[in-house]
Design an enzyme around this catalytic site. Sequence first.
Site, PDB file in Angstrom:
ATOM      1  N   GLY A 253       3.518  53.652  36.125  1.00  0.00           N
ATOM      2  CA  GLY A 253       3.894  54.272  34.840  1.00  0.00           C
ATOM      3  C   GLY A 253       5.163  54.807  34.166  1.00  0.00           C
ATOM      4  O   GLY A 253       5.547  55.461  33.223  1.00  0.00           O
ATOM      5  N   ASP A 254       5.864  53.191  34.464  1.00  0.00           N
ATOM      6  CA  ASP A 254       7.298  53.992  33.866  1.00  0.00           C
ATOM      7  C   ASP A 254       7.687  51.986  33.622  1.00  0.00           C
ATOM      8  O   ASP A 254       6.927  51.685  33.974  1.00  0.00           O
ATOM      9  CB  ASP A 254       8.454  53.643  34.469  1.00  0.00           C
ATOM     10  CG  ASP A 254       9.556  55.098  33.200  1.00  0.00           C
ATOM     11  OD1 ASP A 254      10.159  54.416  32.947  1.00  0.00           O
ATOM     12  OD2 ASP A 254      10.053  56.290  33.780  1.00  0.00           O
ATOM     13  N   ASP A 255       9.027  51.865  33.577  1.00  0.00           N
ATOM     14  CA  ASP A 255       9.544  50.473  33.603  1.00  0.00           C
ATOM     15  C   ASP A 255       8.824  49.719  34.480  1.00  0.00           C
ATOM     16  O   ASP A 255       9.531  50.540  35.861  1.00  0.00           O
ATOM     17  CB  ASP A 255      11.006  50.379  33.380  1.00  0.00           C
ATOM     18  CG  ASP A 255      11.612  51.031  32.399  1.00  0.00           C
ATOM     19  OD1 ASP A 255      10.434  50.890  30.851  1.00  0.00           O
ATOM     20  OD2 ASP A 255      12.087  51.957  31.545  1.00  0.00           O
TER      21      ASP A 255
END
Length: 469
Positions: A253-255
């Site tokens: 859900g992020d980098d």
Amino acid sequence: MIRLVFGILVLFAIFRFPTIESRSHHPSAYSGIEFPALNCRKHKAVITDFGGVGDGKTSNTKAFRTALSKLSDLASDGGAQLVVPPGKWLTGSFNLTSHFTLFIQKGATILASQDESEWPVVAPLPSYGKGRDGTGTGRFNSLISGTNLTDVVITGNNGTINGQGQYWWDKFKKKQFNLTRPYMIELLFSQNIQISNITLVDSPSWHIHPVYCNNVIVKSITIIAPVDVPNTDGINPDSCTNTLIEDCYIVSGDDCIAVKSGWDEYGIKFGMPTQQLSIRRLTCISPKSAGVALGSEMSGGIKDVRIEDVTLINTESSVRIKTAAGRGAYVKDIYARRFTMKTMKYVFWMSGNYNQHPDEGYDPKALPEVSNINFSDMTAENVTMSASLAGIDKDPFTGICISNVNITLSAKPKEVQWNCTDVAGVTSRVKPEPCSLLPEKKTEGKNMDCMFPSDLIPIESVVLKKCSL
């Protein structure tokens, strides 16, 4: 008397340092299992030798901490290897030791405890000054951690670490923490590190965080987290030198990978860059973030980063540079090539206004240098916007080079495909046509190719040894 003393010593060795043959897990269960590692170990044990119970309900925090305490005495005698056999091993935070291998066997899952009392509270990182979740009171120690270590291997034959992150995500969303959430694996001020051949699932926050480390290999890792949960970054090399990340598959859900080096005035003062970083053969899915992010915490500097052979699917952007006034330092000498992208919001994204600060003590005049950024040999399909490139007023991003890039747009693309402000550079064979700040360039009538280094960073030449259980 000699026989008596010898017998006592033998008994002491058996009970203090039991080997994997000493309990119910028979040696035949481990025969034929070989794995690559920086170093092999003379002494070997199983978590059950220290009272571990793999039923998914019994806490093994004491067992892991006892095992590491006792096995640390063997660091100077060929090192030790701790095997986590098939089962579900519930545990809170524990610290590793030097000259040590943690082997997570196929069918084994280390389950992170959701009991906060099993997670010690530690001070904020010196290059951040405050907890990353926005508090200055400290942070929970990571599930697997260590400080000032040498020669540490965390590996397996596709065993699993499950962070059971839902508990932490829910409390964070409700703003019920005054401490920063724990990471899954974090090693500080350490050298000669290998993390390989395991699956990581649902960390409370970042999954792998080497910080202030030298000579790091992260290899053949699978990371899976919900794509709608923030701060579940995959791999975050932070103020590290000579790091190799290769053959990894990340859903987040992020980098997928976030390269960092400290936050504003704290990172500037600490002054430790991330440099000599090679990322290759990465597959990433992250609809709300980047395949590889540089920043936003980059106040110690980021330089000499090579990224190649990357596949991005349903990901917000490819290589994103994130910085702001107050960060200081630099992001420079970045080289990326051979990307294949499908369903992207942006292909190229640079942000000079990423204005998240630890406190009001930052210096707005501390402007970052962003220069010598190279992209080449890329294809992208189903793209909403080719590029959003925004430098900083009176502090433009310079030396941008983009060559041999073919972008196919989505059914409903943005009307403006290249939005460029405060940037400078050149392009060659790029479609759709770039903005006027990145004009087409040819050398002596020939097409220009952006640079990618021909040498290797030292960690890329390391040959792993063949070890066994």
